[in-house]
Design a protein around this motif. Structure first.
Motif, PDB file in Angstrom:
ATOM      1  N   UNK A 364       0.857  -1.092   0.153  1.00  0.00           N
ATOM      2  CA  UNK A 364      -0.049   0.101   0.040  1.00  0.00           C
ATOM      3  C   UNK A 364       0.727   1.277  -0.074  1.00  0.00           C
ATOM      4  N   UNK A 365       2.031   1.253   0.748  1.00  0.00           N
ATOM      5  CA  UNK A 365       2.970   2.510   0.555  1.00  0.00           C
ATOM      6  C   UNK A 365       3.544   2.538  -0.624  1.00  0.00           C
ATOM      7  N   UNK A 366       3.888   1.555  -1.256  1.00  0.00           N
ATOM      8  CA  UNK A 366       4.662   1.825  -2.495  1.00  0.00           C
ATOM      9  C   UNK A 366       3.812   1.418  -3.806  1.00  0.00           C
ATOM     10  N   UNK A 367       2.494   1.257  -3.540  1.00  0.00           N
ATOM     11  CA  UNK A 367       1.648   1.268  -4.455  1.00  0.00           C
ATOM     12  C   UNK A 367       2.047  -0.027  -5.308  1.00  0.00           C
ATOM     13  N   UNK A 368       2.222  -1.226  -4.874  1.00  0.00           N
ATOM     14  CA  UNK A 368       2.422  -2.505  -5.452  1.00  0.00           C
ATOM     15  C   UNK A 368       1.222  -3.091  -5.702  1.00  0.00           C
ATOM     16  N   UNK A 369       1.050  -4.170  -6.840  1.00  0.00           N
ATOM     17  CA  UNK A 369      -0.211  -4.765  -6.935  1.00  0.00           C
ATOM     18  C   UNK A 369      -0.439  -5.651  -5.699  1.00  0.00           C
ATOM     19  N   UNK A 370      -1.871  -5.879  -5.327  1.00  0.00           N
ATOM     20  CA  UNK A 370      -2.453  -6.629  -4.323  1.00  0.00           C
ATOM     21  C   UNK A 370      -3.477  -7.725  -5.201  1.00  0.00           C
ATOM     22  N   UNK A 371      -3.018  -8.885  -5.147  1.00  0.00           N
ATOM     23  CA  UNK A 371      -3.705 -10.021  -6.054  1.00  0.00           C
ATOM     24  C   UNK A 371      -4.060 -11.199  -5.080  1.00  0.00           C
ATOM     25  N   UNK A 372      -5.319 -11.162  -4.612  1.00  0.00           N
ATOM     26  CA  UNK A 372      -5.717 -12.270  -3.557  1.00  0.00           C
ATOM     27  C   UNK A 372      -5.817 -13.538  -4.204  1.00  0.00           C
ATOM     28  N   UNK A 373      -5.336 -14.626  -3.740  1.00  0.00           N
ATOM     29  CA  UNK A 373      -5.298 -15.865  -4.292  1.00  0.00           C
ATOM     30  C   UNK A 373      -5.976 -17.020  -3.322  1.00  0.00           C
ATOM     31  N   UNK A 374      -6.379 -16.695  -2.039  1.00  0.00           N
ATOM     32  CA  UNK A 374      -7.096 -17.548  -1.223  1.00  0.00           C
ATOM     33  C   UNK A 374      -8.242 -16.923  -0.801  1.00  0.00           C
ATOM     34  N   UNK A 375      -9.544 -17.506  -0.972  1.00  0.00           N
ATOM     35  CA  UNK A 375     -10.748 -17.207  -0.412  1.00  0.00           C
ATOM     36  C   UNK A 375     -11.417 -17.787   0.528  1.00  0.00           C
ATOM     37  N   UNK A 376     -12.169 -17.559   1.426  1.00  0.00           N
ATOM     38  CA  UNK A 376     -12.586 -18.429   2.442  1.00  0.00           C
ATOM     39  C   UNK A 376     -13.679 -19.303   1.515  1.00  0.00           C
ATOM     40  N   UNK A 377     -13.696 -20.539   2.021  1.00  0.00           N
ATOM     41  CA  UNK A 377     -14.549 -21.737   1.564  1.00  0.00           C
ATOM     42  C   UNK A 377     -15.703 -21.353   0.785  1.00  0.00           C
ATOM     43  N   UNK A 378     -16.522 -20.666   1.393  1.00  0.00           N
ATOM     44  CA  UNK A 378     -18.026 -20.307   1.019  1.00  0.00           C
ATOM     45  C   UNK A 378     -18.190 -18.843   0.301  1.00  0.00           C
ATOM     46  N   UNK A 379     -17.139 -18.255   0.349  1.00  0.00           N
ATOM     47  CA  UNK A 379     -17.037 -17.009  -0.369  1.00  0.00           C
ATOM     48  C   UNK A 379     -16.719 -16.967  -1.936  1.00  0.00           C
TER      49      UNK A 379
END
Ligand code: ANZ
Ligand code: ZN
Length: 859
Positions: A364-379
Motif C-alpha cells: 500500500x505504501x509503495x503502490x505495488x499490486x495486491x492479488x488475492x489468491x485464497x478465499x474463504x471456503x464459502x465466499x
C-alpha cells in the motif's frame, strides 16, 4: 504457659541438625528424589526472592524425606560473570576475592533459614575443580564435532565490552548492561545446539510436569518452520553490477533464494524483498547512494524482531527484476525492505500482499499490486482493504492450484518447483548455534591452544584445568587475559613450537548447563560420575524464575543431550518437574523531592481505609507508590535478615509461602509477618498446654479425629500439588480446630498433635522439632514418617447429590452425609434450579437414594 522463643529455639534445632549431619545425602536404596533450586549468583546478599525460592524447595525436600525418599538437595554458586569484573573495575577489588567473600556471606545468610541442604556437596562454578571438569567435557564435545569456530557477526555489548548470545539481547539491548547492542564480525566459538533442534522440540512433549507456558516459549524460541526454498531467476539487472568470473558469486546472474511458508500463494506474489544487508542489496549500494543511505538508516533502528515488527515498513526499489517460477513471462520488481531479517531463512522473501500483513502494508505504501489468491471456503471472492486475509480457504486466480485447499496447494506448488529445479521443500529454525566465546576474564578458559603450524590444538587432559591467572589488571577496557604478559604464551602440545592460548572464556550459561549433574558426585574424577548420575538424575523437582525459560533451561536440556550422546549421562531431560515461582514484591515510598525511602524508615497509618505514610527519620509526608519487585534502585527491599531478627526464621518461612500461590507474586507486608508469627505462638501453645492425662469426651474425641484426618489429607494434597498457600491455610484452620475443641483428649488429641507437628515440619521446621520433643517423641520430627490419612475418616461430611429430571441430569444439591430421603425431598423441591426446570410441570414421582442420587419424574 511459656512463650515460644524463636531466638533460642531456632539455633538450638539448627545445631541439633548440624551435629547429626542430618542433611548429608543418604543413599539407602529407597526411591530417590532430587530437589533443586536454581543456584544463586553470589551478588552479595540473599534477598527475599532467593529466600522464597529456597524455602519452597525445602518444603518439597523435607516432605519427600518424610514420605520415605532418599533426598538429594544440594546448593552451590553460579559464580562467574561480569559483576565481579565490574567490582574490580570500579572498586579495585579482585573478582576472585569479591566472589568468594560474597559466597561466604551468603552461605551464612542461607544457613540461617534452616534449609535442609546438603552443604557437603557445595561448589562454586569458579572453583578450578569445577571448571576444569567443564573444560574436559568441552573438549569431548569438540572431538564429537559439537564445538566449532567461525567468523560471525555478533551482538557486541559496548558497555560490558563483550559478545552476547541472541538470548541475551532483549529488545536490542544487553541483558545485563542495558546498552544498545552493536553488530561486529569476530571469530567465535560455537556449540552446535541446532543439531538438537528437533529433539529439543520433541522432548518438550514428555515434560508433563513443566508449566505449559515455558514449553511454549521454548518451542517458539526454537521456531521450527516448514516451507520451501525457491530460486528466482534474474530477468533484468542494472548494468553497473560487475560481471564476475565463472564459479564466483555473480549478483547480476545468480538466482535469488527466498524462503516461504506459503508456496500456495505464489500466484499472488507481486515483489521480492531483500534484507538491508543482503549481499545483493550491498552490491547495489556501492553504485546507488540512496540504497546506501537506506542500509545505514536501517542499521540505526532496533534489531530485535519486536522492534522491526513495530517500525514503519520502508523500502527502496533496487532496479532488479526476477522471473516468476510458474510464469516465465511475468517479472517482479526486487526491493530492499526494512522488515526482512538478514538472519532468518535466506534474508529474502517474496511478498504476497493479499495474504501477509507486512507485505500488504508495504504494498500500500509503495503502490505495488495486491492479488488475492485464497478465499474463504464459502465466499465468491475476497476483498482486501487494509487487512490481509490470513485464514484458511480455497485457492483461486492461480492456474493449476485453483480449487485446492491451502495445504494441498502448498504440496502441489512444492512438487512443481522441485520438478523444475527451481526450489525444494525446506524446514528451517529460528534457533541459531550458541555462541559461547566471551572476551572476559572471569569465566572458564576455553582449553585450546593456537599453534602457527598445527592450528587449533586441544590442551592435553593431563594439563587440565587451564587455571585463570590471579595477577590481572582491570584499568583499561578489554580482555585482561589477552593482555596478560605471560599467561597465553605456551608451547604447542603437539609440535613444541611457540603457541598461544585461547583467551576467550565461556559464556557463564555453559557453567550452569550441567551443575545439576556434577552435584550427584561433586568430587568425581570424571566430569560426571555415571553411576551417581544414573542414581539421581533427572532432577525430580526444579524450582526457579520464569525469566530462565529460554536461556538456562534450553541450554541445560541441550548439554544434557550432548553429554548423554557422549556416554557421560543416561538421561536426555535434566529436569523432570519444573516449577516457576513468583516474585516477592513490596510497596514503594517516595519523598516530595522524588527520593525513594526504605520501608524500615516508613511509618504507615490507616484512617478508615485511607492510608498515609510518613518518613520516620524526617517526619516528612511520603507518597505511597506502586507495589513492585524488590529492587535496590527503588529501595523497597526488605532483607531476610531483618525479619529473622525480629520474628524468627519460621515466621519468615511461613509468610513467604502463605499469602499467595507459589507461582504468583507475594507482597511483603509487616502485618503479614506478624500474622505468621502469631500463628507460631498459637501452635506452640497447643503443645505447651497439652495434658496427656486428660481423656476427653467421646463425641469431641471422635470429631477431632475426623478433623485430623481431613487436615492430613488437605495439607498433603496441598504440598504435593505445589499449593503451599492453601496447605498453610488448612494448617491455620486445623490449629484453630484443635484449640477450640477443648473437650477432646486422650488418643485423639495425641494423634492430632502428632500429625500437626509432622505437617508443619516442612514449613516451620524449628517449631516442629520443639513440638515433637514436647510431645515426648524420641528423635527428630525430620525423620518421622509423613502422616497418612484414613480415607473413611477424612471423607467429607457432605455429599453432592445429582438431581435427574425425567432421566436427565439437571441440577445438584449439597447435603449432609446420611440425610434422610424425606428431608432431601423437601430440599430438592424447594431448590431454585429445580423449580425453574419444573415450570409448568407437575411432579409425578420422586425417589431419593440416600447419599447417591435424586430421581424426579414430572409431566
Ligand atoms: C510468502 C508468503 C505469503 C509468506 C504469505 C507469508 C504469507 P515463519 O512462519 O516465521 O517461518 N519470511 C521469510 N524469511 C524472512 C525474513 N528473513 N525476514 C522476514 N520475513 C521472512 O515465517 C515465514 C514467512 O515469513 C515466509 O513466508 C516469508 O513470507 C517470511 F501469504 O513467504 B512468506
Ligand atoms: Zn604445533
Amino acid at each position: 504457659m511459656a512463650r515460644y522463643e524463636p531466638k533460642t529455639a531456632e539455633p538450638r534445632q539448627q545445631s541439633r541438625w548440624a551435629e547429626a549431619s542430618a542433611f548429608v545425602t543418604k543413599d539407602t536404596g529407597r526411591p530417590k528424589y532430587y530437589v533443586l533450586e536454581m543456584f544463586p549468583y553470589p551478588s552479595g546478599n540473599i534477598h527475599m526472592g532467593h529466600a522464597r525460592n529456597y524455602v519452597m524447595g525445602d518444603v518439597v525436600a523435607r516432605s519427600k524425606r518424610a514420605q520415605g525418599y532418599d533426598v538429594l538437595h544440594p546448593m552451590g554458586w553460579d559464580a562467574f560473570g561480569m559483576p565481579a569484573e565490574n567490582a574490580a573495575m570500579e572498586r579495585g577489588i579482585h573478582p576472585k576475592g569479591w566472589t568468594y567473600s560474597n559466597i561466604a556471606n551468603m552461605r551464612e545468610q542461607l544457613k540461617l533459614l534452616g534449609l535442609s541442604l546438603d552443604w557437603s556437596r557445595e561448589f562454586a562454578t569458579c572453583d578450578p575443580e569445577y571448571y576444569g571438569k567443564q573444560q574436559a567435557w568441552f573438549l569431548e564435545l569438540y572431538r564429537r564435532g559439537l564445538v566449532y569456530r567461525k567468523d560471525a557477526v555478533v551482538n557486541w555489548d559496548p558497555v560490558d565490552n563483550t559478545v552476547l548470545a541472541n538470548e541475551q539481547v532483549i529488545d536490542g539491548r544487553g541483558w545485563r548492561s542495558g546498552a544498545l547492542v552493536e553488530k561486529r564480525k569476530l571469530n567465535q566459538w560455537f556449540l552446535r545446539i541446532t543439531d538438537y533442534a528437533d529433539d529439543l522440540i520433541d522432548g518438550l512433549k514428555t515434560l508433563d510436569r513443566w508449566p505449559e507456558k515455558v514449553r511454549l516459549m521454548q518451542e517458539n524460541w526454537i521456531g521450527k518452520s516448514k516451507g520451501a526454498t525457491l530460486w528466482w531467476d534474474i530477468a533484468e539487472a542494472p548494468a553497473f553490477l560487475p560481471p564476475s568470473p565463472e564459479g564466483e558469486p555473480n549478483h547480476a546472474r545468480d538466482p535469488i533464494e527466498v524462503y516461504t511458508t506459503r508456496p500456495d500463494t505464489l500466484f499472488g506474489a507481486s515483489f521480492l524483498a531483500l534484507a538491508p544487508d543482503h549481499p545483493l542489496t550491498k552490491a547495489i549500494a556501492e553504485h546507488r547512494p540512496d540504497v546506501a543511505e537506506f542500509i545505514k538508516a536501517c542499521a540505526q533502528t532496533g534489531t530485535s524482531e519486536a522492534e522491526i515488527e513495530k517500525a514503519e515498513k520502508l523500502g527502496v526499489d533496487l532496479g532488479v527484476r526476477v522471473r516468476h517460477p510458474f510464469d516465465p513471462d511475468k517479472t517482479l520488481p526486487v526491493w530492499a525492505a526494512n522488515f526482512v531479517l538478514s538472519t532468518y531463512g535466506s534474508g529474502a522473501i517474496f511478498g504476497c500482499p493479499a495474504h501477509d500483513q507486512r507485505d500488504l502494508d508495504f504494498a500500500r505504501k509503495y503502490d505495488l499490486p495486491v492479488t488475492p489468491v485464497v478465499k474463504p471456503d464459502d465466499a465468491e471472492t475476497v476483498e482486501i482493504g487494509t487487512e490481509a486475509y490470513v485464514g484458511p480457504g480455497r485457492i483461486f486466480n492461480s492456474d493449476f492450484l485453483n480449487g485446492m485447499d491451502v495445504e494441498a496447494a502448498k504440496a502441489a506448488a512444492i512438487a512443481k518447483v522441485e520438478a523444475a529445479g527451481q526450489g525444494r521443500a525446506e524446514t528451517i529454525y529460528r534457533l541459531r548455534d550458541w555462541g559461547v566465546s566471551r572476551q572476559r576474564y572471569w569465566g572458564c578458559p576455553i582449553p585450546i591452544i593456537h599453534c602457527p603450524s598445527c592450528g587449533v590444538v586441544e590442551v592435553p587432559a593431563d594439563q587440565l584445568p587451564v587455571v585463570l591467572p590471579d595477577d590481572v589488571t582491570f584499568d583499561v577496557p578489554g580482555n585482561p587475559l589477552a593482555r596478560h604478559a605471560t599467561w597465553k604464551h605456551v608451547k604447542c602440545p603437539s609440535c613444541g613450537a611457540d603457541a598461544t592460548r585461547e583467551t576467550d572464556t565461556l559464556d557463564t550459561f555453559v557453567d550452569s548447563s550441567w551443575y545439576f549433574a556434577r552435584f550427584t558426585d561433586p568430587t568425581a574424577e570424571a566430569p560426571i560420575d555415571k553411576a551417581a548420575a544414573d542414581r539421581w538424575l533427572a532432577v525430580d523437582q526444579y524450582i526457579g524464575g520464569v525469566e530462565h525459560a529460554v536461556l538456562h533451561l534450553l541450554y541445560a536440556r541441550f548439554i544434557t543431550r550432548a553429554l548423554s550422546d557422549a556416554g557421560m549421562l543416561s538421561v536426555k531431560e535434566p529436569f523432570a518437574g519444573l516449577f516457576t515461582q513468583g516474585m516477592v514484591v513490596h510497596e514503594t515510598y517516595r519523598r516530595a523531592d522524588g527520593a525513594w525511602v526504605e520501608p524500615i524508615d516508613v511509618d504507615l497509618t490507616n484512617d478508615n481505609g485511607v492510608r498515609s505514610a510518613r518518613q520516620l527519620s524526617t517526619g516528612e509526608t511520603l507518597v505511597i507508590g506502586d507495589i513492585e519487585k524488590m529492587s535496590k534502585s527503588k529501595k523497597n527491599v526488605v532483607a531476610p535478615a531483618e525479619i529473622l531478627e525480629s520474628h524468627g526464621v519460621d515466621a519468615g518461612r511461613l509468610f513467604v509461602l502463605s499469602d499467595s500461590p507459589p507461582e504468583r507474586d507475594v507482597q511483603w507486608t509487616p502485618g503479614g509477618v506478624e500474622g505468621a508469627s502469631r500463628f507460631v505462638q498459637r501452635t506452640w501453645t497447643l503443645f505447651d498446654t497439652y495434658d496427656a492425662g486428660f481423656a476427653g469426651e467421646d463425641k469431641a474425641n471422635a470429631d477431632l479425629l475426623r478433623e485430623t484426618h481431613k487436615a492430613i489429607k488437605a495439607v498433603s494434597e496441598g504440598v504435593e500439588g505445589f499449593r503451599f498457600n492453601s496447605a498453610i491455610a488448612k494448617l491455620y484452620a486445623f490449629v484453630a480446630t484443635i484449640r477450640d475443641n477443648a473437650q477432646a483428649g486422650g488418643d485423639a488429641k495425641r494423634q492430632a498433635l502428632s500429625a500437626l507437628a509432622r505437617l508443619i515440619a516442612p514449613f516451620t521446621p524449628h517449631l516442629a522439632e520443639e513440638a515433637w520433643t514436647r510431645l515426648g517423641e524420641d528423635g527428630m520430627v525430620l525423620d518421622a514418617p509423613w502422616p497418612v490419612w484414613d480415607a473413611a475418616l477424612a471423607a467429607d461430611d457432605e455429599v453432592v447429590l445429582p438431581i435427574q429430571i425425567n432421566g436427565k441430569r439437571r441440577a445438584e444439591i449439597r447435603v449432609p452425609r446420611g440425610m434422610e430421603p424425606s428431608e432431601v425431598e423437601a430440599l430438592v423441591l424447594a431448590d431454585e434450579t429445580v423449580k425453574a426446570r419444573l415450570e409448568g410441570l407437575s411432579v409425578k414421582k420422586i425417589v431419593v437414594v440416600k447419599d447417591r442420587i435424586v430421581n424426579l419424574v414430572a409431566g
